[in-house]
Structure formats: structure tokens, C-alpha cells
Scaffold this motif. Structure first.
Motif, PDB file in Angstrom:
ATOM      1  N   LEU A 137      12.614  80.623 -10.244  1.00 54.51           N
ATOM      2  CA  LEU A 137      13.524  79.910 -10.064  1.00 54.51           C
ATOM      3  C   LEU A 137      13.279  78.200 -10.168  1.00 54.51           C
ATOM      4  O   LEU A 137      13.901  77.726 -10.863  1.00 54.51           O
ATOM      5  CB  LEU A 137      13.656  79.685  -8.700  1.00 54.51           C
ATOM      6  CG  LEU A 137      14.370  78.969  -8.133  1.00 54.51           C
ATOM      7  CD1 LEU A 137      16.228  78.763  -8.065  1.00 54.51           C
ATOM      8  CD2 LEU A 137      15.613  78.401  -6.738  1.00 54.51           C
ATOM      9  N   ASN A 138      12.132  77.900 -10.051  1.00 53.11           N
ATOM     10  CA  ASN A 138      12.009  76.419 -10.088  1.00 53.11           C
ATOM     11  C   ASN A 138      12.087  75.934 -11.605  1.00 53.11           C
ATOM     12  O   ASN A 138      11.932  75.219 -12.248  1.00 53.11           O
ATOM     13  CB  ASN A 138      10.388  75.748  -9.680  1.00 53.11           C
ATOM     14  CG  ASN A 138      10.529  75.932  -8.146  1.00 53.11           C
ATOM     15  OD1 ASN A 138      11.693  75.805  -7.926  1.00 53.11           O
ATOM     16  ND2 ASN A 138       9.561  75.371  -7.569  1.00 53.11           N
ATOM     17  N   ARG A 139      10.887  77.459 -12.697  1.00 52.78           N
ATOM     18  CA  ARG A 139      10.939  77.005 -13.314  1.00 52.78           C
ATOM     19  C   ARG A 139      12.251  76.878 -14.559  1.00 52.78           C
ATOM     20  O   ARG A 139      12.096  75.808 -15.458  1.00 52.78           O
ATOM     21  CB  ARG A 139      10.086  78.044 -14.239  1.00 52.78           C
ATOM     22  CG  ARG A 139       9.286  78.225 -15.678  1.00 52.78           C
ATOM     23  CD  ARG A 139       8.744  78.314 -16.216  1.00 52.78           C
ATOM     24  NE  ARG A 139       7.447  79.084 -15.197  1.00 52.78           N
ATOM     25  CZ  ARG A 139       7.702  80.390 -14.191  1.00 52.78           C
ATOM     26  NH1 ARG A 139       8.121  80.719 -14.970  1.00 52.78           N
ATOM     27  NH2 ARG A 139       6.139  80.191 -14.294  1.00 52.78           N
ATOM     28  N   SER A 140      13.054  77.273 -13.859  1.00 57.43           N
ATOM     29  CA  SER A 140      14.315  77.680 -14.766  1.00 57.43           C
ATOM     30  C   SER A 140      15.291  76.629 -14.160  1.00 57.43           C
ATOM     31  O   SER A 140      15.917  75.616 -15.215  1.00 57.43           O
ATOM     32  CB  SER A 140      15.311  78.695 -13.980  1.00 57.43           C
ATOM     33  OG  SER A 140      15.126  80.076 -14.052  1.00 57.43           O
ATOM     34  N   ARG A 153       6.133  71.527  -6.438  1.00 57.43           N
ATOM     35  CA  ARG A 153       7.182  71.318  -5.026  1.00 57.43           C
ATOM     36  C   ARG A 153       8.396  71.646  -4.492  1.00 57.43           C
ATOM     37  O   ARG A 153       8.789  71.592  -3.698  1.00 57.43           O
ATOM     38  CB  ARG A 153       6.144  69.820  -4.309  1.00 57.43           C
ATOM     39  CG  ARG A 153       4.684  69.350  -3.880  1.00 57.43           C
ATOM     40  CD  ARG A 153       4.818  68.303  -2.951  1.00 57.43           C
ATOM     41  NE  ARG A 153       5.410  67.309  -4.194  1.00 57.43           N
ATOM     42  CZ  ARG A 153       4.724  66.195  -4.796  1.00 57.43           C
ATOM     43  NH1 ARG A 153       3.491  66.909  -4.445  1.00 57.43           N
ATOM     44  NH2 ARG A 153       5.119  65.717  -5.175  1.00 57.43           N
ATOM     45  N   GLY A 154       8.383  71.885  -5.986  1.00 59.84           N
ATOM     46  CA  GLY A 154      10.256  71.412  -6.143  1.00 59.84           C
ATOM     47  C   GLY A 154      10.692  70.638  -5.907  1.00 59.84           C
ATOM     48  O   GLY A 154      12.433  70.736  -5.381  1.00 59.84           O
ATOM     49  N   ASP A 155      10.172  69.522  -6.258  1.00 60.56           N
ATOM     50  CA  ASP A 155      11.017  67.972  -6.480  1.00 60.56           C
ATOM     51  C   ASP A 155      11.289  67.858  -7.314  1.00 60.56           C
ATOM     52  O   ASP A 155      10.637  67.775  -8.256  1.00 60.56           O
ATOM     53  CB  ASP A 155       9.690  67.158  -5.643  1.00 60.56           C
ATOM     54  CG  ASP A 155       9.174  66.890  -4.465  1.00 60.56           C
ATOM     55  OD1 ASP A 155       9.953  67.846  -3.241  1.00 60.56           O
ATOM     56  OD2 ASP A 155       8.331  66.301  -3.692  1.00 60.56           O
ATOM     57  N   TYR A 156      12.799  67.077  -7.174  1.00 62.80           N
ATOM     58  CA  TYR A 156      13.373  66.572  -8.484  1.00 62.80           C
ATOM     59  C   TYR A 156      12.680  65.247  -8.877  1.00 62.80           C
ATOM     60  O   TYR A 156      12.925  64.153  -8.113  1.00 62.80           O
ATOM     61  CB  TYR A 156      14.995  66.591  -7.942  1.00 62.80           C
ATOM     62  CG  TYR A 156      16.198  65.948  -8.666  1.00 62.80           C
ATOM     63  CD1 TYR A 156      15.945  65.116  -9.807  1.00 62.80           C
ATOM     64  CD2 TYR A 156      16.542  63.962  -7.637  1.00 62.80           C
ATOM     65  CE1 TYR A 156      16.904  64.304 -10.529  1.00 62.80           C
ATOM     66  CE2 TYR A 156      17.078  63.570  -8.470  1.00 62.80           C
ATOM     67  CZ  TYR A 156      17.259  63.871  -9.469  1.00 62.80           C
ATOM     68  OH  TYR A 156      17.866  62.670 -10.334  1.00 62.80           O
ATOM     69  N   GLN A 157      12.362  64.518 -10.090  1.00 57.89           N
ATOM     70  CA  GLN A 157      12.053  63.820 -10.515  1.00 57.89           C
ATOM     71  C   GLN A 157      12.169  63.409 -11.313  1.00 57.89           C
ATOM     72  O   GLN A 157      12.609  63.969 -12.335  1.00 57.89           O
ATOM     73  CB  GLN A 157      10.548  63.155 -10.230  1.00 57.89           C
ATOM     74  CG  GLN A 157       9.804  64.581 -10.912  1.00 57.89           C
ATOM     75  CD  GLN A 157       8.095  64.198 -10.834  1.00 57.89           C
ATOM     76  OE1 GLN A 157       8.254  63.928 -10.027  1.00 57.89           O
ATOM     77  NE2 GLN A 157       7.322  65.481 -11.825  1.00 57.89           N
ATOM     78  N   LEU A 158      12.153  61.875 -12.321  1.00 54.61           N
ATOM     79  CA  LEU A 158      12.231  61.048 -13.253  1.00 54.61           C
ATOM     80  C   LEU A 158      10.693  61.108 -13.417  1.00 54.61           C
ATOM     81  O   LEU A 158       9.742  59.999 -13.226  1.00 54.61           O
ATOM     82  CB  LEU A 158      12.988  59.835 -13.147  1.00 54.61           C
ATOM     83  CG  LEU A 158      13.867  59.897 -13.228  1.00 54.61           C
ATOM     84  CD1 LEU A 158      15.045  58.561 -13.099  1.00 54.61           C
ATOM     85  CD2 LEU A 158      15.007  60.742 -13.708  1.00 54.61           C
TER      86      LEU A 158
END
Length: 451
Positions: free
Chosen positions: A17-20, A94-99
Motif C-alpha cells: 500500500l505504502n509503495r503504491s 512509517r507511512g509519513d507524507y513528506q517533501l
């Protein structure tokens, strides 16, 4: 009640899921510009910078790796407003969204102020601000050139002051844009054009007030060098009294406002008229004194003649006296006539500059320049619209989505996303992902057919 369990092939692990999601974010937001305030800044021993960007309503985690820090010209600090160019990603563990930040610069006036100081130091070291290069302004200019926006408040202020102080001096307006990407080229070209034409003997360049970004065209190196190269003396009148630009330092004279520039460029017409009156009065007084001196001399000669009275000598002296009196009278009248003619010539020359005689010609020239400006703007708009249409058609022709619309499909490995070009990359029983023009699906290889 029994629940329907989905097929095993449609169940994703957390890693999948995280990879997708990471791949989807990378495809949709490959490179973005984001502005915000730095907070939670951390600089561990690894040399990387980790921080958050926030505004009034949200925040996002950011990472600027050590090898990308050379693109940043300053050290970040908590509370600073910055503009970053980054890739949107997901930290999969961690499934954290980042820039992931590629470059960073100060937002707002900070970057502009550094650029201003750097250019000022550079030009000062080259001598562009030196006093020995400043040209004196003409005492009585024959023509005044104004380089500014034809629709701004500055041109109205300048023309009002010029009309009040010395309406007889003609004015040529060189219309330019004073804000935006093309402003520096317009201003530099207008200064060069004024020098090539040679109609003016003083130039006023400037605009009304605004922010540092609004006034930036007058901080460009191109404009500074155009002012320095001008053979015509230049008065800089940019913004308000507290605003300073690079153009102010290079110009031959810096005026606090556009109105003040018009004051510096012209003498006061009333002062000149008063000066003519004073000169006329002085001339009249000198003539009167001269007449008095000659009358006194004549009286003295008469007294000597009376004292030496005798026959022929008296007659000769009387004749000589008459001749001298006639010559004196003629000389005085001739000198008086010459001075009067000189005064009339000066007065006529002053009235030659009356604006009524040249107003029609200047109005016609102004209308001609306005028509050329509007025609050029319309031509550029049509040209840019045609270019946009052509680019859109070309982009649609080469778009891979257009190819998919014709019935083709893209086949890739589900795990790596690698595009499959040959059956050598396939194995019987393995799954592949097929992308159509609308949507995608997974398929299993049952049989590999020969090419």
C-alpha cells in the motif's frame, strides 16, 4: 450473516500500500513549489536538514539532504519564510507524507535585498557611482525626456510641475513598462533610444512608489549600465523619498519623488522673466548715467569755452562743440537702439518656446506612439495565442495517453513498475499490470506465444 472475503490477489500488505501511494505521489507531484514558515528544524550529525513547513492552517514534513544544500544561499532558521522546490513522497517505513527538497530560498524581500546589496557592491567597485562620472544638468534645457509608464501617476505629477515651472520647454515621453519581467529591457531600450535620437538634453526616469519587488526593474544591472552609458544627464525619480534603488546611485542626480525630479530639471519661468525685467532696468540706468556723464562733460566744455572766449577760436570751438554734441546724441541713440533691439530679440526668443506653437505637433506624435503601442501589444497577444494552440496540438499528438486511446496498452511489473518490452521478461504464472486509456488491471501469464 456471512461477510464476503475479497480474493487474495486484491489484498494489499501495508508495504505494498505504502509503495503504491509513494509511486502515485511521485507521478502526480514530481516537482512542486511550496512557500511556508520553517519550524521544528533539526540538523543531526549526518549533515541533513529536517524541518516542517507550515502556514496558518497546516504543516508538512520536509527533508533537505546534505548534497542538495549547496543550492541554498543561506542557513535556514525557525520562523523564516522560505520558498522550496521539492518532490512529494511517502516515507514508506512509517507511512509519513513528506517533501524531499531540491532547493530553498528566502521568500519575500529577503532574497531581493541580498541581490540588491550584491549588485550595489559590484557596481560601486566598478566606479559606476563615482562623483567624477556625474554630468551637470543644463541650466535651461531645450527639451526634457521622460522615461516612465504613460498611464501611471508619476507622469501626471511630472507634467503638472513642468507646465507650472516652464511650460515653454517641450517634453518627449518614452513610454515603458515599469514593473514585470520585461520592464528592465523597456527602460534600457528607451534610454538608448533617447541618446540615439538626441532630441533631449536631460532625461527623467522613474515611477511611483511600491514595494521592493514593484520597484525591482530599477535595481536591474541592465538598467544601471544603460544609465551610466547615457550621454544625456539622467535624473532618477523612483518611488517615494524613503525608496532607494540602484538607478538612484548611478544617475547624475537622484530626486526624492517624480515631482521633485521635474523641479530639478527646469528653471522657474517667473525667475527668468524677473531676470529680464531686472536686466532691462539695469540697462536703462546705465544709459541714464552715461547721458548724465556726457551732459556734465558738455557743461564743463561750455564753461571752458566761456572762459577762453575770443573771436575765431570761439567760433571753431562752437562748431566743434556742435559736432561733438551731434555725435554724442547719435552715439547715445545708436547705443540705446542697439540695447533695445537686443532686449526685443531676447524677448522674442523667449516667446518662441510658447507651448501653443508646438502643442499640436506633440499631440500628434503622442497619438502616433499610442497607436504603435496598442498595435504591438495586439500583435504579441495574437502571436502568443497561436503559439499556445500549436503547443497544445503538438503535446496532444505525442501524449502517451493519446496512444492508449487508440487501443494500445502499457504492461508493467506490479512490484517494480518496470515497463515490459519483451516476452523474455515474462514468466508463466507471474502477474503483470496492464494500463489502458481509462483504468488498469492485473493479469496472470498463462502462456507465452512465440513472436
Amino acid at each position: 450473516m456471512m461477510s464476503l472475503k475479497p480474493p487474495a490477489s486484491s489484498i494489499l500488505s501495508v508495504s505494498q500500500l505504502n509503495r503504491s501511494v509513494s509511486r502515485l505521489l511521485g507521478e502526480q507531484f514530481f516537482s512542486v513549489w511550496v512557500q511556508g514558515e520553517i519550524s521544528n528544524l533539526s540538523a543531526p550529525a549526518s549533515g541533513h536538514w529536517y524541518f516542517s513547513l507550515k502556514d496558518a492552517n497546516a504543516q508538512v514534513r520536509c527533508a533537505l539532504f546534505k548534497n542538495q544544500q549547496r543550492r541554498s544561499g543561506f542557513k535556514p532558521e525557525n520562523g523564516k519564510q522560505v520558498l522550496v522546490k521539492a518532490q512529494v513522497s511517502l516515507y514508506e517505513p512509517r507511512g509519513d507524507y513528506q517533501l524531499i527538497v531540491d532547493s530553498m530560498e528566502e521568500a519575500g524581500d529577503g532574497a531581493l535585498r541580498r541581490a540588491f546589496d550584491a549588485l550595489k557592491t559590484k557596481l560601486a567597485s566598478e566606479g559606476l557611482f563615482a562623483a567624477e562620472h556625474k554630468q551637470p544638468l543644463p541650466t535651461l534645457p531645450q527639451c526634457i525626456g521622460v522615461v516612465t509608464s504613460p498611464t501611471g501617476a508619476a507622469i501626471r505629477d511630472i507634467l503638472t510641475v513642468l507646465k507650472r515651472r516652464f511650460a515653454a520647454i517641450p517634453v518627449i515621453i518614452y513610454p515603458v513598462t515599469v514593473q514585470g519581467d520585461n520592464a528592465q529591457f523597456d527602460i534600457a531600450q528607451a534610454i538608448a533610444t533617447a541618446n540615439q535620437m538626441g532630441d533631449c538634453d536631460v532625461l527623467i526616469i522613474g515611477r511611483g512608489g511600491g514595494s521592493l519587488e514593484d520597484l525591482w526593474a530599477f535595481n536591474e544591472e541592465r538598467v544601471a549600465r544603460a544609465i551610466f552609458a547615457s550621454r544625456i544627464p539622467v535624473i532618477s525619480a523612483v518611488g517615494h523619498e524613503t525608496d532607494f534603488t540602484i538607478a538612484d546611485f548611478v544617475a547624475d542626480l537622484r530626486a526624492a519623488t517624480p515631482s521633485a525630479a521635474a523641479e530639478h530639471a527646469t528653471p522657474n519661468q517667473q525667475d527668468w522673466l524677473l531676470r529680464f525685467v531686472q536686466l532691462e532696468s539695469r540697462l536703462q540706468n546705465q544709459l541714464n548715467r552715461k547721458l548724465q556723464q556726457q551732459q556734465q562733460k558738455l557743461d564743463w566744455l561750455n564753461k571752458r569755452l566761456q572762459a577762453q572766449h575770443s573771436g575765431k577760436k570761439l567760433a571753431r570751438n562752437q562748431q566743434r562743440l556742435s559736432e561733438l554734441q551731434i555725435r554724442l546724441s547719435q552715439a547715445v541713440r545708436r547705443q540705446l537702439l542697439q540695447r533695445q533691439n537686443h532686449l526685443e530679440a531676447k524677448t522674442a526668443k523667449l516667446w518662441q518656446f510658447h507651448p501653443r506653437q508646438k502643442l499640436a505637433g506633440h499631440q500628434q506624435h503622442c497619438d502616433y506612439l499610442s497607436q504603435r503601442l496598442f498595435a504591438a501589444v495586439n500583435q504579441q497577444i495574437e502571436k502568443r495565442q497561436q503559439s499556445l494552440l500549436n503547443a497544445s496540438q503538438t503535446l496532444h499528438a505525442v501524449s502517451p495517453l493519446a496512444t492508449l486511446n487508440r487501443g494500445y496498452a502499457l504492461v508493467s511489473a506490479p512490484s517494480s513498475g518496470q515497463i515490459i518490452h519483451s516476452t523474455a521478461q515474462l514468466q508463466i504464472g507471474k502477474q503483470v499490470q496492464v494500463r489502458l486509456a481509462e483504468g488498469r488491471f492485473n493479469s496472470q501469464v498463462i502462456e507465452i506465444l512465440p513472436g
